[in-house]
Design an enzyme around this catalytic site. Structure first.
Site, PDB file in Angstrom:
ATOM      1  N   ASN A   9      56.296  14.686  38.959  1.00 36.26           N
ATOM      2  CA  ASN A   9      56.732  13.461  39.609  1.00 36.26           C
ATOM      3  C   ASN A   9      56.013  13.446  40.959  1.00 36.26           C
ATOM      4  O   ASN A   9      56.353  14.223  41.848  1.00 36.26           O
ATOM      5  CB  ASN A   9      58.246  13.445  39.810  1.00 36.26           C
ATOM      6  CG  ASN A   9      58.729  12.220  40.538  1.00 36.26           C
ATOM      7  OD1 ASN A   9      57.951  11.459  41.106  1.00 36.26           O
ATOM      8  ND2 ASN A   9      60.036  12.029  40.544  1.00 36.26           N
ATOM      9  N   ALA A  11      56.215  11.722  43.469  1.00 33.53           N
ATOM     10  CA  ALA A  11      57.052  11.428  44.635  1.00 33.53           C
ATOM     11  C   ALA A  11      57.793  12.667  45.137  1.00 33.53           C
ATOM     12  O   ALA A  11      58.379  12.643  46.204  1.00 33.53           O
ATOM     13  CB  ALA A  11      58.048  10.327  44.299  1.00 33.53           C
ATOM     14  N   CYS A  12      57.742  13.740  44.382  1.00 34.73           N
ATOM     15  CA  CYS A  12      58.486  14.961  44.705  1.00 34.73           C
ATOM     16  C   CYS A  12      57.573  15.975  45.395  1.00 34.73           C
ATOM     17  O   CYS A  12      56.527  16.345  44.870  1.00 34.73           O
ATOM     18  CB  CYS A  12      59.052  15.555  43.423  1.00 34.73           C
ATOM     19  SG  CYS A  12      59.812  17.174  43.622  1.00 34.73           S
ATOM     20  N   SER A  13      57.985  16.455  46.567  1.00 32.39           N
ATOM     21  CA  SER A  13      57.166  17.415  47.309  1.00 32.39           C
ATOM     22  C   SER A  13      57.010  18.737  46.552  1.00 32.39           C
ATOM     23  O   SER A  13      55.944  19.356  46.602  1.00 32.39           O
ATOM     24  CB  SER A  13      57.745  17.663  48.697  1.00 32.39           C
ATOM     25  OG  SER A  13      59.025  18.257  48.603  1.00 32.39           O
ATOM     26  N   ARG A  16      54.408  18.131  43.891  1.00 34.89           N
ATOM     27  CA  ARG A  16      53.070  18.097  44.495  1.00 34.89           C
ATOM     28  C   ARG A  16      52.626  19.504  44.881  1.00 34.89           C
ATOM     29  O   ARG A  16      51.456  19.865  44.744  1.00 34.89           O
ATOM     30  CB  ARG A  16      53.047  17.170  45.712  1.00 34.89           C
ATOM     31  CG  ARG A  16      53.196  15.705  45.353  1.00 34.89           C
ATOM     32  CD  ARG A  16      52.924  14.787  46.537  1.00 34.89           C
ATOM     33  NE  ARG A  16      53.646  15.112  47.747  1.00 34.89           N
ATOM     34  CZ  ARG A  16      54.846  14.649  48.078  1.00 34.89           C
ATOM     35  NH1 ARG A  16      55.482  13.802  47.266  1.00 34.89           N
ATOM     36  NH2 ARG A  16      55.428  15.000  49.212  1.00 34.89           N
TER      37      ARG A  16
END
Length: 116
Positions: A9, A11-13, A16
């Site tokens: 995802n 949007a998820c740190s 990433r």
């Protein structure tokens, strides 16, 4: 070496971070953005079979979970977790990284290093 798959995802740190670890280590991997391409029952069951964590760990118990009025006690079995994630893919814990018949939930992201 077995192919590595990152369920991601962007949007998820943490997600990433896992992607960055794989990239920095030169690992060739496939990325599955599961919110764009929701997982089917077979994929969810494969994830549950490969991670060492109990099925309940694949469910995010976040604000979205609470807003839906859900109770963690109802999502401890593989069947219940699969049914929930088929209906609400946003509740899947991320990132998940699989390599062959092994997998980890990458929280923290550094857990991915244990797999590679």
């Amino acid at each position: 070496m077995a192919r590595v798959v990152l369920y991601h995802n962007p949007a998820c740190s943490k997600s990433r971070g896992a992607k960055q670890i794989l990239t920095e280590r030169g690992i060739d991997f496939d990325t599955v953005e599961y919110l764009k391409t929701p997982l089917d029952e077979a994929e969810l069951r494969r994830i549950l079979e490969t991670i060492d964590d109990p099925p309940a760990e694949l469910v995010r118990k976040d604000a979205n979970f609470r807003e839906l009025g859900l109770s963690a006690a109802n999502y401890v079995t593989a069947d219940a977790v699969v049914a929930l994630l088929l209906e609400h893919p946003r509740l899947m814990q991320r990132p998940v990284v699989l390599r062959g018949d092994q997998g980890v939930i990458g929280r923290p992201s550094e857990k991915v290093e244990d797999l590679i």
